[in-house]
Design an enzyme around this catalytic site. Structure first.
Site, mmCIF file in Angstrom:
data_model
loop_
_atom_site.group_PDB
_atom_site.id
_atom_site.type_symbol
_atom_site.label_atom_id
_atom_site.label_comp_id
_atom_site.label_asym_id
_atom_site.label_seq_id
_atom_site.Cartn_x
_atom_site.Cartn_y
_atom_site.Cartn_z
ATOM 1 N N GLU A 187 75.616 125.199 9.096
ATOM 2 C CA GLU A 187 74.315 125.670 8.621
ATOM 3 C C GLU A 187 73.157 125.261 9.539
ATOM 4 O O GLU A 187 72.266 124.504 9.142
ATOM 5 C CB GLU A 187 74.072 125.187 7.191
ATOM 6 C CG GLU A 187 75.050 125.800 6.213
ATOM 7 C CD GLU A 187 74.704 125.562 4.750
ATOM 8 O OE1 GLU A 187 74.004 124.586 4.461
ATOM 9 O OE2 GLU A 187 75.149 126.357 3.906
ATOM 10 N N GLU A 191 81.571 129.702 2.132
ATOM 11 C CA GLU A 191 81.431 128.732 1.041
ATOM 12 C C GLU A 191 80.898 129.443 -0.197
ATOM 13 O O GLU A 191 80.070 130.347 -0.092
ATOM 14 C CB GLU A 191 80.409 127.645 1.395
ATOM 15 C CG GLU A 191 80.773 126.737 2.526
ATOM 16 C CD GLU A 191 79.673 125.695 2.777
ATOM 17 O OE1 GLU A 191 78.890 125.373 1.856
ATOM 18 O OE2 GLU A 191 79.594 125.215 3.914
HETATM 19 C C1 GLA Z 1 76.014 123.853 2.077
HETATM 20 C C2 GLA Z 1 76.794 122.992 3.046
HETATM 21 C C3 GLA Z 1 77.916 122.238 2.417
HETATM 22 C C4 GLA Z 1 77.516 121.704 1.061
HETATM 23 C C5 GLA Z 1 77.060 122.847 0.206
HETATM 24 C C6 GLA Z 1 76.716 122.425 -1.212
HETATM 25 O O1 GLA Z 1 76.405 125.140 2.039
HETATM 26 O O2 GLA Z 1 77.294 123.724 4.137
HETATM 27 O O3 GLA Z 1 78.254 121.178 3.276
HETATM 28 O O4 GLA Z 1 76.506 120.763 1.200
HETATM 29 O O5 GLA Z 1 75.910 123.395 0.767
HETATM 30 O O6 GLA Z 1 76.317 123.521 -1.990
#
Ligand code: GLA
Ligand code: ZN
Length: 680
Positions: free
Chosen positions: A157, A316
């Site tokens: 991210e 995710e």
């Molecule tokens: C982000 C991060 C993860 C985690 C999630 C929690 O997407 O990439 O490492 O922290 O949020 O929702």
């Protein structure tokens, strides 16, 4: 015609898995063993490893520990579970920041941050780049040829800005290159004679510190472009390191919803597949569940459209709840699975979760996971995940197929940034994001899915393009739009279009600039902002009367047909919505802000003129189509809590081997896929 190509042919179908952090459990071999058992039960065939593992890989500078990872990857692979391996650059070990403080960011007040958190390293620091190159090389040297390795996941991210000395120096270099080493070019583009802000040397330029410059709009915009550039450059350096060890492993990096800090279109070009992390605010108290789903569908469309010749990756998503929303709601029964299948319907070849197992401590201990602290397979969430896994296996043949849409909505980062910073309109109601998403959602409700493209992407594949609030135009966009329309395309644009060029300099000679005032046959002479309590109305020739909120333009018509006029205010009787035929197509101009449902009659006209087919849908049913070389797969999702009768002429074959005639019943919170052979 697309080449039917799944992202992970090794899996023989969809990837189903998620972030796995075995490094948090190395002292619990019983749990690591149990994980494999449970993964198999949940039909998991992929995990993402190593996202934040640097301090375990290299606990002291120069001391490396990779054996544990090898053992984990081997074990997983022996059990049919592949690995997406992340580079660990998203979070730094403490020793690194102590030893090399320049890796930590400097904020917009010119303060160096302290060690902590994650995703907060300087993108240009030569030391950090060297350290990342070192750890990435060692990781790749050891694992790039591992048979279980599917893909590299670059960092995590990406986001944020840094105002350190190195970043400032790089910003100046970036500007010198952008303006051909000619400070006068920059002075012109930024209009610096205003308030005596002229520069005589690139070295005089500072980034937009909180206590510094904020009124030179070209500077702010170039700073955002620079932040994207340096992040992209950092990512490219990581990719280059990994590729040295195995050119055949594809790369991705995970994007975030509608994050506006980076122009994702720039990063998208450097990765093989687009992936993203989906965390909608489920079951909230301010919108319907249909709206929450459609907003997520918009994100899917946005990412899918960045590389529309191939599927994307849902990297995710939360099984159950997240822990960082204002109010953390559990996903109600069935909604987790439905949202996973929505991603698939939208073109994803994967369903992945954050996270496999809940950790015991630190800030994400209560974030949703497939395996809860209870540690068993009999939880509601575990069962739903396993059920999703089963369904993905049933529809495995859909993998690799893609969407093919005839309609596109333009959504552009430079434009977002410029609108956000424009000292115009009303500060509280610019709402560029909501406006674009609202129109995209309305098209979905009308039964047509649109791609979401930037102003620089190809227009040729589309029959209809909707370009809301395209305030900033890149060079040549007007000409490309004119070509699109003349060849038969239908273009729908709105108020606040074509006011400035890519440096934010206003067009002279009438808005919309470039050649667009000729294309639309209108000049927008004034734009009026309304207070939230105010409205106006427009009336069309079919007796339709629609409320105007927030913005209304005073239009001068030059050759366009008037489709609707203003009812009140000093604009009474003046054109509000127009259409001008150009060549084989036409250009619609909507001079005021209408609720997206009140745009329907205009969108309808454009879609009908382009002969775009609309799929009739009952309220609360979402529809998406994926195409392989030989088949089309229609996905229907019932996001409501009532059974729905869905009209459907595609009655040849349900993948779930049900039969129906003319329509079928979709149970609450259920989805289905209908398959039909394409006639060539
Ligand atoms: C982000 C991060 C993860 C985690 C999630 C929690 O997407 O990439 O490492 O922290 O949020 O929702
Ligand atoms: Zn920096």
């Amino acid at each position: 015609m697309n080449k039917f190509r799944p992202i992970f042919p090794q899996l023989g179908g969809f990837a189903h898995g998620g972030d796995y952090n075995p490094e948090q459990w190395l002292d619990r071999p019983d749990i690591l063993k149990k994980d494999i058992e449970l993964m198999k039960e949940a039909h998991i065939n992929v995990v993402t490893l190593g996202v934040f593992s640097w301090s375990v890989y290299e606990p002291k500078e120069g001391e490396y520990h990779f054996d544990w990872l090898e053992e984990i990857m081997n074990n997983l692979y022996a059990n049919g579970i592949h690995t997406i391996l992340a580079t660990p650059s998203g979070a730094r070990p403490a020793w690194l920041d102590k030893q090399y403080p320049e890796c930590m960011r400097v904020d917009a007040y010119d303060h160096r941050e302290h060690h902590g958190l994650r995703h907060n390293h300087c993108m240009t620091s030569p030391v950090y780049r060297e350290k990342v190159k070192n750890i990435d090389s060692r990781l790749a040297e050891r694992f790039a040829k591992h048979p279980g390795l599917l893909m590299w996941h670059i960092s995590n991210e990406f986001g944020g800005e840094c105002y350190c000395e190195s970043c400032v120096a790089n910003f100046r270099k970036y500007l010198a290159k952008r303006y051909d080493n000619d400070i006068e070019k920059l002075n012109h583009a930024w209009w610096t004679t205003f308030w005596s802000h002229r520069f005589t040397d690139f070295d005089q330029i500072d980034p937009p510190y909180e206590t510094g410059e904020s009124c030179v709009l070209g500077l702010t915009l170039d700073w955002k472009r620079f932040t994207t550039h340096s992040t992209c450059d950092f990512m490219k350096a990581e990719i280059e390191t990994l590729r040295k060890y195995n050119r055949d492993i594809p790369v991705t990096t995970n994007f975030m919803e509608i994050y506006d800090g980076l122009d994702y279109q720039v990063l998208a070009k450097e990765v093989d597949y687009i992936s993203w992390d989906s965390y909608p605010l489920m079951h909230n108290d301010y919108e319907s569940i249909e709206d929450t789903f459609l907003r997520t569908a918009f994100c899917n469309a946005q990412f899918r459209s960045m590389k529309k010749d191939r599927p994307f990756i849902l990297m995710e998503s939360a099984p159950g709840l997240v822990n960082w929303h204002g109010v953390n709601k559990m996903k109600r029964p069935g909604y987790g699975k439905l949202m996973s299948l929505q991603a698939v319907a939208s073109g994803s070849d994967t369903v992945q979760y954050f996270q496999w197992r809940k950790g015991r401590g630190s800030s994400e201990q209560f974030h949703g996971a497939v395996v809860d602290h209870i540690g068993t397979n009999d939880t509601r969430i575990f069962r739903e995940v396993a059920d999703t896994g089963r369904t993905l296996k049933e529809i495995a043949e859909v993998c690799g197929s893609v969407q093919k849409n005839e309609v596109a909505v333009i959504w552009d980062w430079d434009n977002r940034w410029a609108i956000d910073d424009a000292r115009a309109l009303s500060n509280d109601s610019k709402k560029y994001e909501d406006t674009v998403i609202g129109i995209w959602k309305e098209l979905m409700r009308m039964g047509v899915e649109a791609d979401v493209i930037s102003q620089d992407m190809d227009f040729d594949d589309y029959k209809v393009i909707v370009a809301p609030m395209m305030y900033l135009l890149h060079e040549g966009v007007g000409e490309r739009l004119a070509k699109f329309v003349n060849k038969g395309g239908q273009l729908v644009a709105s108020y606040f279009t074509g006011y400035v060029d890519e440096s934010t300099l206003a067009y002279l000679g009438g808005f919309p600039g470039q050649n667009l005032k000729e294309l639309f046959g209108v000049i927008a002479e004034e734009i009026d902002s309304l207070y939230p309590t105010e409205s106006n109305y427009i009336i069309n020739s079919y007796g339709g009367r629609y409320e105007v909120k927030d913005y209304q333009e005073y239009l001068r018509v030059n050759g366009a047909d008037v489709l609707a006029t203003y009812e009140g205010d000093y604009l009474e009787g003046r054109a509000a919505v127009t259409r001008k035929e150009n060549g084989r197509g036409s250009a619609f101009y909507v001079g005021c802000r209408l609720d997206s449902k009140d745009m329907r009659w205009i969108l309808d006209k454009a879609l009908a003129s382009a002969a775009v087919e609309l799929t009739p849908l009952p309220e609360g049913i979402e529809h998406h189509v994926r195409y392989s070389d030989d088949y089309r797969y229609d996905f229907y999702l019932n996001v409501t809590k009532e059974a729905k009768d869905v009209p459907c002429s595609l009655c040849e074959d349900f993948i779930a081997s049900k039969t129906f005639a003319g329509s079928f019943v979709l149970q609450p919170v259920e989805s289905t896929v209908v398959k039909r052979k394409l006639t060539k």
